[in-house]
Write a protein that holds these residues in place. Structure first.
Motif, short mmCIF file in Angstrom:
data_model
loop_
_atom_site.label_atom_id
_atom_site.label_comp_id
_atom_site.label_asym_id
_atom_site.label_seq_id
_atom_site.Cartn_x
_atom_site.Cartn_y
_atom_site.Cartn_z
N GLU A 48 0.53 0.25 -29.27
CA GLU A 48 1.92 0.01 -29.63
C GLU A 48 1.98 -1.18 -30.59
O GLU A 48 1.47 -2.27 -30.28
CB GLU A 48 2.76 -0.28 -28.39
N TYR A 49 2.59 -0.94 -31.75
CA TYR A 49 2.74 -1.97 -32.76
C TYR A 49 4.13 -2.60 -32.55
O TYR A 49 5.14 -1.92 -32.66
CB TYR A 49 2.62 -1.36 -34.16
N THR A 106 -3.90 -7.37 -25.75
CA THR A 106 -2.70 -7.79 -26.47
C THR A 106 -3.12 -8.71 -27.61
O THR A 106 -3.93 -9.61 -27.41
CB THR A 106 -1.73 -8.55 -25.54
N VAL A 107 -2.56 -8.48 -28.79
CA VAL A 107 -2.76 -9.38 -29.93
C VAL A 107 -1.48 -10.19 -30.07
O VAL A 107 -0.39 -9.62 -30.23
CB VAL A 107 -3.06 -8.60 -31.23
N ARG A 108 -1.61 -11.51 -29.99
CA ARG A 108 -0.45 -12.40 -30.03
C ARG A 108 -0.54 -13.39 -31.20
O ARG A 108 -1.61 -13.84 -31.55
CB ARG A 108 -0.36 -13.23 -28.75
N ARG A 109 0.63 -13.70 -31.72
CA ARG A 109 0.79 -14.82 -32.64
C ARG A 109 1.67 -15.79 -31.89
O ARG A 109 2.84 -15.50 -31.61
CB ARG A 109 1.47 -14.39 -33.94
N ALA A 142 4.47 -14.54 -29.40
CA ALA A 142 4.97 -13.21 -29.77
C ALA A 142 3.84 -12.18 -29.74
O ALA A 142 2.82 -12.34 -30.42
CB ALA A 142 5.59 -13.24 -31.16
N ALA A 143 4.03 -11.11 -28.98
CA ALA A 143 3.06 -10.02 -28.96
C ALA A 143 3.25 -9.18 -30.22
O ALA A 143 4.35 -8.72 -30.51
CB ALA A 143 3.25 -9.17 -27.72
N CYS A 144 2.18 -8.99 -30.99
CA CYS A 144 2.22 -8.19 -32.21
C CYS A 144 1.76 -6.76 -31.95
O CYS A 144 2.23 -5.82 -32.60
CB CYS A 144 1.32 -8.81 -33.27
#
Length: 131
Positions: free
Chosen positions: A63-64, A93-96, A99-101
């Protein structure tokens, strides 16, 4: 427990709009999985040469959520969800910052060199559940 892996977004990771190209998230989470396993003391090269076991991605549900952009510092979090026979299910999960990206549920399967499912050895199961 979550494993954390940081990655910087380079120009080569982006598309013409300056945002991370969708397929590159799969590369980011692959790198994080490799470092997660390495951090658990699992040497994938030895696993292949000594026990004839390799891992393959069987399924990815992705999910993007929000775009990452050039020069962002991202953190990939990896968490074991389930261990069964020859399968490993993890959530990444990829986070900045907060915020989850991008989020993905990844199912891996242990295979022999001939491509047949291999039950996960007990030592490997123990290492993975320690995480």
């Amino acid at each position: 427990m979550n494993h954390r892996f940081e990655i910087r977004v380079y120009y080569e990771d982006t598309d013409l709009a300056g945002i991370v190209y969708y397929a590159n998230y799969l590369k980011f989470i692959e790198r994080a999985r490799t470092e997660w396993v390495r951090g658990l003391g699992i040497d994938q090269s030895r696993l292949k040469s000594e026990q004839d076991i390799v891992f393959a991605v069987r399924r990815v549900e992705a999910e993007y959520l929000t775009p990452a952009r050039f020069d962002d510092l991202l953190t990939v979090e990896t968490r074991l969800e389930e261990l069964r026979g020859a399968r490993i299910a993890i959530f990444q999960t990829v986070r900045r910052e907060d915020a989850a990206c991008f989020e993905a549920r990844v199912e891996l399967v242990a295979l022999s060199g001939a491509g047949r499912p291999q039950r996960l050895p007990q030592a490997l199961r123990t290492a993975l559940t320690r995480a």
